[in-house]
Scaffold this active site. Structure first.
Site, short mmCIF file in Angstrom:
data_model
loop_
_atom_site.label_atom_id
_atom_site.label_comp_id
_atom_site.label_asym_id
_atom_site.label_seq_id
_atom_site.Cartn_x
_atom_site.Cartn_y
_atom_site.Cartn_z
N LYS A 10 52.15 40.40 13.09
CA LYS A 10 52.05 40.04 11.67
C LYS A 10 52.07 41.27 10.78
O LYS A 10 52.59 41.24 9.67
CB LYS A 10 50.74 39.25 11.41
CG LYS A 10 50.69 37.92 12.12
CD LYS A 10 49.38 37.21 11.88
CE LYS A 10 48.18 37.82 12.53
NZ LYS A 10 48.16 37.82 14.00
N GLY A 51 44.04 43.74 15.07
CA GLY A 51 44.76 45.00 15.29
C GLY A 51 46.16 44.82 14.75
O GLY A 51 46.95 44.07 15.31
N HIS A 52 46.45 45.44 13.62
CA HIS A 52 47.76 45.28 13.01
C HIS A 52 48.50 46.62 13.06
O HIS A 52 48.00 47.63 12.58
CB HIS A 52 47.62 44.79 11.56
CG HIS A 52 47.07 43.41 11.48
ND1 HIS A 52 46.67 42.82 10.31
CD2 HIS A 52 46.85 42.48 12.44
CE1 HIS A 52 46.24 41.59 10.56
NE2 HIS A 52 46.33 41.37 11.85
N ASP A 76 48.14 38.63 17.76
CA ASP A 76 49.06 39.68 18.21
C ASP A 76 50.52 39.29 18.05
O ASP A 76 51.37 39.66 18.86
CB ASP A 76 48.80 40.05 19.69
CG ASP A 76 47.34 40.37 19.94
OD1 ASP A 76 46.76 41.07 19.11
OD2 ASP A 76 46.80 39.89 20.94
N GLN A 114 44.28 37.43 13.60
CA GLN A 114 44.29 36.57 14.78
C GLN A 114 45.39 35.50 14.63
O GLN A 114 46.29 35.67 13.83
CB GLN A 114 42.92 35.91 15.04
CG GLN A 114 41.84 36.88 15.50
CD GLN A 114 41.18 37.62 14.36
OE1 GLN A 114 40.78 37.03 13.38
NE2 GLN A 114 41.06 38.92 14.47
P1 IMP Z 1 36.18 37.80 18.90
O1 IMP Z 1 37.00 37.50 17.72
O2 IMP Z 1 36.00 39.29 19.15
O3 IMP Z 1 34.87 37.07 18.91
O4 IMP Z 1 36.98 37.29 20.21
C1 IMP Z 1 37.17 35.90 20.46
C2 IMP Z 1 38.51 35.66 21.15
O5 IMP Z 1 39.55 35.94 20.23
C3 IMP Z 1 38.78 36.56 22.37
O6 IMP Z 1 39.56 35.83 23.31
C4 IMP Z 1 39.60 37.69 21.79
O7 IMP Z 1 40.41 38.32 22.76
C5 IMP Z 1 40.42 36.94 20.76
N1 IMP Z 1 40.83 37.79 19.63
C6 IMP Z 1 40.08 38.21 18.61
N2 IMP Z 1 40.80 38.94 17.75
C7 IMP Z 1 42.04 38.97 18.23
C8 IMP Z 1 43.26 39.55 17.77
O8 IMP Z 1 43.35 40.17 16.71
N3 IMP Z 1 44.34 39.36 18.57
C9 IMP Z 1 44.29 38.64 19.71
N4 IMP Z 1 43.19 38.06 20.18
C10 IMP Z 1 42.06 38.23 19.45
#
Ligand code: IMP
Length: 437
Positions: A16, A40-41, A13, A227
């Site tokens: 980017k 989420g971009h 977040d 991420q």
């Molecule tokens: P997953 O990727 O859905 O398995 O989530 C694993 C961890 O990564 C969790 O703490 C999510 O909140 C975090 N996470 C996954 N994708 C994002 C992102 O795009 N932004 C921020 N945190 C993320």
């Protein structure tokens, strides 16, 4: 400059999407190479706001080719919804979107499993995933036996494969679910995915070969990380991470492009810290200051809507991820959110079990025990969203930027003061180099 990379240096977040959009005007190709619909971009162009989870952010620019490469896990329904909503808004993706046949597919059983784990693991051990099936899908990829790749959607034996996997998975999911009903019907899945297959067919290609051709033709390619580095499966705050290499080390593996073709890496970080989901976060602010940052920065997840945890800038963490990613230049985002504070804090070291440490601990347990050691800087009251040059900023804001650069050991090339493309300061790259302290 053939290969430019955008990497998040915190827990995701970092805005980017805005930077990718900004740099896209000088690019031929934008590549997403890891993660999936968990990302989420947000891209803001004038009055138009585009929220993308799956497609590369370059898709907004109708001149640019976009590749979803082998390292991504694809959720067909989400990707098709995004394609259709762009088409509804007058953005045609035909001929500009390539979907790797090697990428893995997030199947319904992955989503169910992600949900079940989220309920089963509670309290401080809960990762708090985005529930997009990311972990189970990557696990099946590494496990191989029950994996489904995008190219498999086109195979004649796809239906049999679904039946085989559902037969194997259903008893396991039912055991996990206990009293809860598990709805997994092979024939319904086959019908649903046959529909997706026909819609996705025009986009599915061997994108690895095509990308290698583009690299050899010296096309300008932007690699868009999803991420952030602290969520990297190998080098992040394990197990509170995502299931892919979301730091700079993941670019080559996910895209299928050797490191020697990656010429410049831009590390993106906010001027404070945020985290969604579980896991240690030493500089987290659980007080009114944290709430102010959340409100002003609109810190709610793009994918899940969850409130993001907010805290002071952690220079120990970002110095680590700057080194991990081989970062050439920083992009400091959301500086405008910090207007209105009397003073600002930056974490410069941790106290761990009574000792001062200046490195980022490798274990979540240690990080949980780490107490931030802060340096306090004067804040500024003025709104800075109209600043277009460093000289437009209050002196305290410039000092804050300079201190971050020194502590992290890297110069900023971009400073963002608002969500719009135009709200960006491009720093003078001819300044004297900064040495890490
Ligand atoms: P997953 O990727 O859905 O398995 O989530 C694993 C961890 O990564 C969790 O703490 C999510 O909140 C975090 N996470 C996954 N994708 C994002 C992102 O795009 N932004 C921020 N945190 C993320």
């Amino acid at each position: 400059m053939a290969g430019t990379c955008i990497i998040g240096l915190q827990w995701g977040d970092e805005a980017k999407g805005k930077l990718v959009d900004l740099l896209t005007k000088n690019m031929d190709v934008v590549v997403r190479y890891q993660g999936g619909a968990n990302a989420g971009h947000t891209v803001v162009v004038g009055d138009a706001v585009y929220k993308l989870h799956h497609l590369p952010s370059g898709i907004i620019n109708d001149r640019v080719l976009n590749i979803v490469a082998a390292g991504v896990v694809v959720h067909p329904e989400t990707i098709l919804r995004e394609i259709n909503s762009l088409v509804d808004r007058g953005i045609d993706v035909q001929g500009r979107l390539l979907l790797s046949d090697r990428a893995h597919v997030v199947m319904p059983w992955h989503l169910i499993e992600d949900q079940l784990w989220n309920v089963a693991v509670s309290g401080e051990n809960n990762i708090g995933t985005t529930l997009r099936g990311i972990g189970p899908c990557y696990r099946d990829k590494v496990g191989r036996s029950y994996a489904v790749r995008v190219g498999d959607l086109l195979r004649a034996d796809f239906a049999d494969r679904v039946r085989e996997i559902v037969a194997a998975r259903l008893p396991v999911l039912r055991a996990m679910a206990g009293e809860q009903a598990v709805d997994l019907n092979a024939e319904a899945i086959i019908a649903e995915f046959t529909g997706y297959r026909e819609q996705l067919r025009p986009f599915i290609v061997d994108s690895t070969q095509i990308l290698l051709d583009l690299v050899e033709q010296d096309k300008r390619i932007l690699y868009e990380g999803a991420q952030g580095s602290l969520l990297d499966i190998d080098h992040g705050t394990f197990p509170f991470v995502t299931s892919s290499n979301s730091s700079g080390v993941g670019i080559s593996a996910g895209a299928g492009v050797a490191a020697k073709w990656l010429n410049k890496v831009i590390g993106v970080c906010k001027c404070y810290s945020t985290r969604v989901g579980g896991g240690p976060f030493p500089t987290e602010l659980l007080d009114e200051t944290g709430e102010r940052i959340r409100t002003k920065g609109r810190e709610y997840g793009t994918t899940t809507g969850r409130p993001r945890r907010c805290g002071w800038f952690d220079a120990v963490a970002v110095r680590y991820t700057r080194r991990l990613g081989g970062i050439d230049r920083l992009a400091l985002m959301m500086l405008d959110v910090l207007s209105g504070h009397d003073e600002l804090k930056i974490c410069v070291a941790y106290e761990l079990d009574g000792r001062r440490i200046e490195h980022f601990p490798g274990s979540a347990d240690e990080l949980r025990r780490a107490i931030p050691i802060y340096e306090t800087l004067p804040g500024w009251q003025e709104e800075i969203t109209e600043a277009r040059d460093l000289a437009d900023l209050p002196e305290a804001a410039i000092n804050y930027i300079r201190r971050i650069e020194t502590l992290v050991g890297c110069e900023a090339e971009f400073v963002s003061v608002g969500p719009d493309r135009a709200q960006t300061i491009i720093c003078d790259s001819s300044r004297a180099p900064i040495n890490a302290f």
